[in-house]
Structures are given as C-alpha cells and as structure tokens.
Enzyme design. Structure first.
Site, short mmCIF file in Angstrom:
data_model
loop_
_atom_site.label_atom_id
_atom_site.label_comp_id
_atom_site.label_asym_id
_atom_site.label_seq_id
_atom_site.Cartn_x
_atom_site.Cartn_y
_atom_site.Cartn_z
N ILE A 66 0.69 -1.29 0.14
CA ILE A 66 -0.07 -0.08 0.11
C ILE A 66 0.73 1.40 0.03
CG2 ILE A 66 -2.04 -1.04 1.11
CD1 ILE A 66 -1.21 0.03 3.68
N GLY A 67 2.05 1.10 0.14
CA GLY A 67 2.91 2.31 0.06
C GLY A 67 4.57 2.17 0.02
N ASP B 19 7.83 15.61 8.14
CA ASP B 19 7.39 15.18 6.53
C ASP B 19 5.96 15.45 6.50
OD1 ASP B 19 8.27 14.44 4.05
OD2 ASP B 19 8.03 12.24 4.63
N GLY C 176 8.33 4.19 0.16
CA GLY C 176 9.05 5.55 0.04
C GLY C 176 10.52 5.32 0.22
N MET D 13 11.62 5.53 3.37
CA MET D 13 11.76 5.04 4.63
C MET D 13 11.47 3.58 4.77
SD MET D 13 13.60 7.17 6.05
CE MET D 13 13.73 6.31 7.73
N LYS E 19 5.16 -1.99 8.27
CA LYS E 19 6.37 -1.25 7.64
C LYS E 19 7.67 -1.77 7.83
CE LYS E 19 7.95 3.57 7.29
NZ LYS E 19 7.83 4.87 7.86
#
Length: 571
Positions: free
Chosen positions: A17-18, A133, A20, A22, A40
């Site tokens: 779902i994501g 951020d 980046g 990090m 994550k």
C-alpha cells in the site's frame, strides 16, 4: 524489483500500500488476533543499513509515545526472519494526496480535514515530537471523515539536537541523519529553515501545515518543482499567490495561512494550537447563498452602524440624559446599559481606527512613538504590533518620513489600506509585509464591495469625482464626474453590492444622499429636507442610516431612509 512476500512473521501479506525512502508498507492480517494491520518493513537492500534500522526503531519509539485519535497507532516493533518491522494501525480510506487529484476540497471540508491535522500535530508537539514530513501523502481520510496522520519516519524528539539530512533526488529526501549541513523531508512541503539544513523546531510542521491547507483550498501544490532542488528553491523564494484561494475562504483562515507561511520564524505562528482554535471558530459557509461572502454582509452592515455611532457619539452625548438612560427629549438612549472595553493604553493619541469585517483584528494610527505610525492588534489578545518599526518600516515609507493618514481594511480583512505622506492610496498585509500601491494620489473615502472584488473611492480634487476599481487598483472607472460647485463625498456600497451610496450637493448645508449603479448609470437622489447629510451607512437592502440636521438646522440627528420609497425618519 523484489517480489511481494506472502508472509512476514505471523502476518499474512495482502497487498503493498505504500513505498518510500523510509520503507515499504503492506496491508496484512494478524493471524493471532484476526485483524488487519499495516506492516512497515525496510527493503532487503536497506535492512543492513544501520542508520535505516536505527531510524525505524526511533519511529517506533516516537509513535509509542503518542496516543491520539488522529494519529495512526503503533501495535508493536517486531523481528522475524532477521527482519525488523513496525506493526501499525491499518487505516481504510484514501490519502489526502489521492483525494486532491480530483480537485480542491470545498472550503468547509478543507477546514474540517485540516483542523483534525492540527489536533494530531498538537498532540505530537505536546509530547515533544515534530513530524518533519507532513504532506498530503502522509494524511489518510477515512470514509467517515476521520483524519489520520501517518509516517513519523522522519520525526524526531525536540530535545534531539542532531542535524538531519538528504539525498536531493528523492521525493522524500533521506540520507545519513548524522551528517551536518544537509536536510531531510519532502521538497515541496519542507520549511525554509528545513531546506537550508538549519536546526528545526515545531514551527517547521506549522509551515508544512500551511502548505497542506493551501493545497486543500486551491487544489494546487504551492511549491511544485520538476526536481526536489527546484521545489526547495520555490520554498525559499516563490511568493504565495493568495488570489487562488476561493472567494468564500473566511478571513481568519486566510490569516492562519499568512501566519503559517511566513518565512521569518519570528512572524510565523508559534503554536499549532492557535491554528486549531481559529479553524474551530470558523463558521461554515452558508449553503445555497449565491454570494460566497454572505456572512460578511451582516458584519459590514453592523460595522457601518458602529462606525457611524463612533463618529456621532461626541455629538449625541450632549443629548443623553445623565441619570435615567434617556435622551434629553425623553427618547430611549440607544447606548444605555452598553459595556465598553479599553483596548489600548498608549500615551498620546490614537485615531483613524478600523476593524476587520469579522471583528477579530483592529488597526489604528497613533503618535505614541512618532507622529502618524500604524499599529495592528487582535481583539482581546492584548498584543499590539507597530507596523512602522523594524523590518517593515522602509516598506511603508519612501523617504524615512512617517505620515500615515486614514486607514481601513479591505473586503476580507487580509490587508490594511492607508494614505501615505504623498496622499497615495496603498495597502499592506494585515501582519506586515510588502506594500503595494492601489491608486494614485488624492484618493480618499475608500470602501470595498461586499464580495471584496471592487473598491470605490473619491478623489480629493475639484468636484470630488468618484471611481470604481479592482481590488488591486487596476481597471479604474470614473462613475461620477466633476460638476462646478457640486461636491461628492462618503461613497459606500449597498449590502448587496448593487448600488453605491454617496453624498452630493453644495457645501456646507445643501448636501443630500444619492445612489448610483457601479457601472455609472444616472445617479438617483434619495433625500430632501435634511441639511448637511453625512456618513451614509446601509444596514439592509432598503435602509440607509445617515447623519444630518433637520430642516430647521437642529441636530445633528441620526436618520434612516427607505431607499425604495425615499421616505426619511429620525432613527
């Protein structure tokens, strides 16, 4: 590209779902508790980077210190198959970035979404955490309207004095956070001090919040650039185009934006809680109202009457009874029982006071420090700022001489207009900044239309011609020319913006109330029998209050005229 894992420890991976700088985030199912979570995890190539692992651990610890309904929660920090990962709350819905691809949010929705963002930031700041951020991609909006702020991967404790840094080619810029002199964040949303690699405090989040609020209202990224470097250059140097804000943006929301987006840290809003309070107190836009700033009409009408009473109070006071709350002629004293609050304690004199349409801010001229300096303050706050001192002084004066004449506010209260020592009409933002010229010399008696899109003013030359112009002074149009021996004063708008009321005649006594269309059609006379009519103040679409003597020269009194029937009576 590494294939998606099917499991991570006891978690069944559903989908990515994501992704980046990090880490990668997956939607997964916790097989032990039978619930959906977000995982994550660092990509395999980064899992051996001690700095990345340390940052992931730090994100987990910071999230564990926060507990707020508008911040996505952490369930745990785990290790499986030699991988360290965060187990987070899974938030259904869409990111604010995805929502904005369909266009700007309606003003009321933008205010509600951003108010919830302020609540999340306020909680983080209270716990000593700055996000660093904040951007639409890190904000989730659930189907029920609940907002969740995500991704504290770049967050740090305010007591952490380490300087963080970046690789300028990534949308979210990351690099060795112990390396001095570089920055960390997302180029288009980072604060000026963040872009310069300087030490940060919670005001960096306040800047980013202002950028997000602006984008929610306009649907446009404020500091877009082809590269991260271009974006940071825009952050440092690009002027904000306030004209892109919707016409129905409340004046206090505009001021919140101005305070959040000040490049000068001293002038930037110091606490996100103040933005939350302003957004909470904002009234929703009336539904079905064809004029976006309808709610200002009432305020403008009331302020017109208040201003009129302020002008007339010295004249009326002699008529008021001293003991029974009645005037000398037995009629009721309209000010009986009123309470008055002193808002300045200056030595010297204050004059030419004005108040914003929403009644929150005021401005005035004073000789406290030097003749004719301009001050601005907020009602009930106690803070008053001299716009003529410090960095703004040179912008307000051309040659070092200070001479501010009449002042007032524009239609939405975001700017103060004034006449300078050369009698030019100029304006300055409410909280100080660059001054611009509105029109040339000799402009007086300025009034803004209810929608803030036009202004009317009188030129102080022979015959006193009256003009209508755009808010920036462009497209000036003469609507009432000069006539020998005839003078024209006090132009003001009707509450619906369809008429301009003004006073015309041969001074000192033969002055009557008139009206004219803004396009300059033939003027229409509204009063007869009064003497020395002054200060018209429309209070609704049919009624205008004004000051005048009666036919015998007694007074002055307050009068009201029905502009349709042209019948006047003592108010």
């Amino acid at each position: 590209m590494t294939s998606q894992p099917t499991t991570i420890g006891p978690y069944e991976v559903i989908r990515e779902i994501g992704r980046g700088g990090m880490g990668v985030v997956y939607q997964a199912r916790d097989t032990r508790l039978d619930r959906e979570v977000a995982i994550k995890v660092l990509p395999e190539a980064m899992s051996r980077d001690k700095e990345r692992v340390l940052r992931l651990e730090r994100e987990g610890k910071l999230l564990a210190s926060l507990n707020h309904s508008n911040i996505a929660q952490i369930y745990g920090f785990e290790v499986a198959d030699k991988q360290k990962f965060l187990v987070l709350e899974y938030v259904e819905g869409e990111t604010l970035s995805q929502r904005l691809k369909r266009g700007p949010l309606p003003v009321d929705e933008a205010i509600e979404v951003c108010k919830q963002i302020t609540e999340a930031l306020e909680s983080a700041h209270e716990h000593g955490v700055i996000h660093r951020d904040l951007k639409p991609g890190n904000v989730m909006v659930r189907p029920d309207g609940t907002v969740k702020v995500l991704d504290f991967g770049l967050a740090r404790a305010m007591t952490d004095d380490s300087t963080d840094a970046i690789d300028a080619n990534s949308p979210t810029i990351t690099a060795n956070f112990t390396k001095p002199g570089v920055v960390l964040g997302t180029g288009s949303y980072m604060s000026p001090e963040q872009a310069r690699g300087r030490p940060l405090d919670k005001r960096t989040d306040i800047w980013s919040f202002g950028v997000v609020l602006y984008e929610c209202l306009t649907g446009r990224m404020l500091f877009r650039g082809e590269t991260a470097t271009d974006s940071m250059g825009a952050v440092l140097h690009k002027d904000v185009d306030w004209s892109l804000l919707p016409a129905d943006t409340p004046s206090n929301v505009r001021r919140v934006l101005q305070l959040c987006l000040s490049r000068n840290l001293r002038d930037r809003l110091h606490d996100i809680a103040d933005a939350r309070i302003e957004l909470t107190e904002t009234e929703p836009t009336p539904q079905g109202d064809p004029t976006p700033v309808h709610r200002y009409r009432i305020a403008l009408g009331v302020l017109g009457v208040v201003a009129l009473l302020a002008i007339l109070t010295p004249l009326l006071w002699s008529q008021l009874g001293e003991t029974d709350g009645t005037q000398g002629n037995g009629s009721e004293n309209p000010l009986a029982g009123s309470r008055f609050s002193k808002i300045t304690d200056f030595a010297g004199s204050e004059f030419d006071a004005a108040i914003t349409p929403d009644g929150r801010f005021f401005a005035f001229v004073s000789d406290r420090e030097s003749p004719f300096e301009m001050f601005v303050g907020q009602i009930d706050s106690g803070g008053i700022r001299n716009l003529m001192r410090g960095r703004d002084a040179a912008r307000l004066t051309d040659d070092g001489r200070i001479a501010i004449r009449t002042i007032g506010f524009n239609g939405d209260g975001s700017e103060i207009w004034f006449r300078d020592q050369r009698n030019r009409l100029r304006s300055v933002p409410l909280l100080g900044g660059a001054v611009r010229n509105l029109v040339g010399e000799n402009a007086v008696a300025v009034a803004w239309s209810p929608d803030g899109q036009r202004m009317v003013y009188q030129e102080k030359i022979s015959g006193d011609p009256i003009y209508v112009a755009d808010p920036d002074g462009a497209h000036t149009r003469l609507i009432l020319g000069s006539t020998d021996g005839i003078h024209q004063h006090h132009p003001t708008w009707s509450v619906d913006g369809r008429w301009i009321y003004f006073v015309r005649g041969r001074p000192p006594l033969e002055m009557d109330l008139w009206r004219v269309r803004p396009d300059g059609d033939e003027a229409e006379r509204l009063t007869w029998g009064n003497l020395d009519v002054r200060y018209p103040a429309p209070i609704d679409e049919r009624t205008v209050v004004y000051c005048a003597l009666d036919a015998n020269g007694a007074g002055p009194w307050l009068w009201a005229v029905d502009v349709e029937t042209k019948s006047s009576r003592r108010a």
